[in-house]
Design a protein around this motif. Structure first.
Motif, PDB file in Angstrom:
ATOM      1  N   GLY A  46       4.154 -10.394  13.108  1.00 41.08           N
ATOM      2  CA  GLY A  46       4.235 -10.681  11.683  1.00 41.08           C
ATOM      3  C   GLY A  46       5.652 -10.963  11.206  1.00 41.08           C
ATOM      4  N   PRO A  47       5.739 -11.219   9.905  1.00 43.71           N
ATOM      5  CA  PRO A  47       4.695 -11.121   8.892  1.00 43.71           C
ATOM      6  C   PRO A  47       3.594 -12.180   9.039  1.00 43.71           C
ATOM      7  CG  PRO A  47       6.880 -11.080   7.884  1.00 43.71           C
ATOM      8  CD  PRO A  47       7.049 -11.514   9.295  1.00 43.71           C
ATOM      9  N   VAL A  48       2.407 -11.803   8.575  1.00 45.25           N
ATOM     10  CA  VAL A  48       1.292 -12.732   8.495  1.00 45.25           C
ATOM     11  C   VAL A  48       0.901 -12.884   7.033  1.00 45.25           C
ATOM     12  CG1 VAL A  48       0.450 -12.062  10.785  1.00 45.25           C
ATOM     13  CG2 VAL A  48      -0.476 -10.921   8.746  1.00 45.25           C
ATOM     14  N   VAL A  89       1.313 -17.690   9.671  1.00 47.77           N
ATOM     15  CA  VAL A  89       2.141 -16.664  10.292  1.00 47.77           C
ATOM     16  C   VAL A  89       3.599 -17.084  10.241  1.00 47.77           C
ATOM     17  CG1 VAL A  89       0.311 -15.850  11.823  1.00 47.77           C
ATOM     18  CG2 VAL A  89       1.834 -17.662  12.619  1.00 47.77           C
ATOM     19  N   GLY A 118      -2.639  -9.065  11.813  1.00 43.12           N
ATOM     20  CA  GLY A 118      -1.359  -8.700  12.405  1.00 43.12           C
ATOM     21  C   GLY A 118      -1.559  -8.025  13.745  1.00 43.12           C
ATOM     22  N   ASN A 126      -0.455  -7.333   5.799  1.00 40.50           N
ATOM     23  CA  ASN A 126       0.634  -6.604   6.436  1.00 40.50           C
ATOM     24  C   ASN A 126       0.580  -5.095   6.216  1.00 40.50           C
ATOM     25  OD1 ASN A 126       2.413  -8.866   7.551  1.00 40.50           O
ATOM     26  ND2 ASN A 126       2.058  -9.533   5.445  1.00 40.50           N
ATOM     27  N   HIS A 172       2.261  -1.451   8.278  1.00 42.91           N
ATOM     28  CA  HIS A 172       3.532  -1.777   8.941  1.00 42.91           C
ATOM     29  C   HIS A 172       4.451  -0.560   8.864  1.00 42.91           C
ATOM     30  CE1 HIS A 172       6.269  -4.246  10.938  1.00 42.91           C
ATOM     31  NE2 HIS A 172       6.384  -5.263  10.091  1.00 42.91           N
TER      32      HIS A 172
END
Length: 303
Positions: A70-72, A79, A108, A155, A158
């Motif tokens: 990621g980030p996605v 992506v 992700g 996301n 995370h």
């Protein structure tokens, strides 16, 4: 549900693809190094890998699950991996659907690791878990009430950027004192070197800690304590059943898990957190592929 799901795992060092059956078994797997170059060179490598893996299918493929660093942006299907600078808002879902003619679902890589461990690994039978990767960086994903939790953009989970030291080191994310700046492999080794250890990297640090080196042991204890603080915070918010930890640092086994579990008893004081289990991941490098397939299966059932 079709017999097979095509799974894709996009990382900064390797691209992997596989076929996963309806029971979560990875029945075929292939990988290639992630190439340097412009976005289309990278996409060509992905497309070639997908073609090769599809040719090995002996049953119907119903969908594609995509795990990506990621980030996605799940709603947009794009992506922007930090460790793949060639791709910024790259339309991976559109490209995969066009290339395969199949519906594709993006998650992700931390979420897909969590989904894989929930479906076929250490988290089987649990309702809510955190999957956590402790390696060169720290990432994670959440399965809540038996479903992947993406958050607003995809996301969520995370956890590498949970702040554990408000006055700590600057982080690549732009913040300060994230758990990644304390417990990731390179930072474990860096801290040890500033305290007199003369080794090269986290792998050697683990070897020296296993041999009784005092500084190396302190480095692991410090990192484990930071991970325990992170887990206690996330578990309190999400009311988790289980935490599954994988990644290179986690391969050190008791060096990480023993002090982590000891510290967790200090931080996880609420009644509903007592007895929270932290276990080692079981699927290794296959978790992302299995989890990507689980993600696609979930969307196939629930839309």
């Amino acid at each position: 549900m079709s017999d097979l799901t095509l799974a894709l795992d996009i990382g900064g060092t390797k691209l992997a693809a596989g076929l996963v059956d309806a029971d979560g078994n990875l029945v075929h797997r292939a990988q290639t190094p992630t190439p340097d170059g412009d976005p289309e060179i990278l996409w060509a490598a992905v497309a070639s890998l997908l073609t090769d893996v599809r040719s090995a299918a002996e049953a119907t493929i119903g969908a594609v699950g995509i795990a990506s660093a990621g980030p996605v942006d799940v709603p947009a299907g794009t992506v922007s991996p930090i460790n793949i600078t060639e791709w910024h808002r790259f339309p991976i879902v559109e490209r995969v659907e066009t290339a395969t003619g199949l519906p594709a679902y993006l998650g992700g890589d931390g979420l897909c690791m969590a989904m894989g461990e929930w479906w076929r690994g250490a988290g089987r039978g649990r309702r809510s878990l955190l999957g956590m990767v402790v390696s060169t960086g720290i990432g994670g994903g959440l399965v809540l009430d038996g479903a992947p939790f993406h958050g607003r953009t995809g996301n969520a989970g995370h956890v590498g950027h949970v702040v554990v030291e408000p006055d700590g080191d600057a982080c690549t994310c732009g913040g300060r004192g994230c758990v990644e700046t304390v417990a990731s492999g390179p930072h474990l080794a860096r801290w040890a070197r500033t305290h007199g250890w003369a080794g090269a990297d986290a792998r050697q640090l683990a070897e020296d800690a296993a041999g009784g080196d005092e500084v190396a042991l302190r480095a692991f204890a410090r990192g484990a304590d930071a991970v325990a603080r992170t887990i206690a915070s996330v578990a309190a918010v999400c009311d988790l059943d289980l935490v599954v930890v994988g990644g290179g640092v986690a391969k050190s086994g008791a060096l990480l898990f023993d002090p982590l579990r000891a510290s967790l008893q200090t931080y996880a004081g609420l009644d509903f957190l007592r007895g929270l289990q932290v276990v080692a991941a079981e699927l290794g490098g296959d978790a992302g592929l299995v989890g990507a397939a689980a993600l696609a299966a979930h969307h196939g059932r629930f839309g």
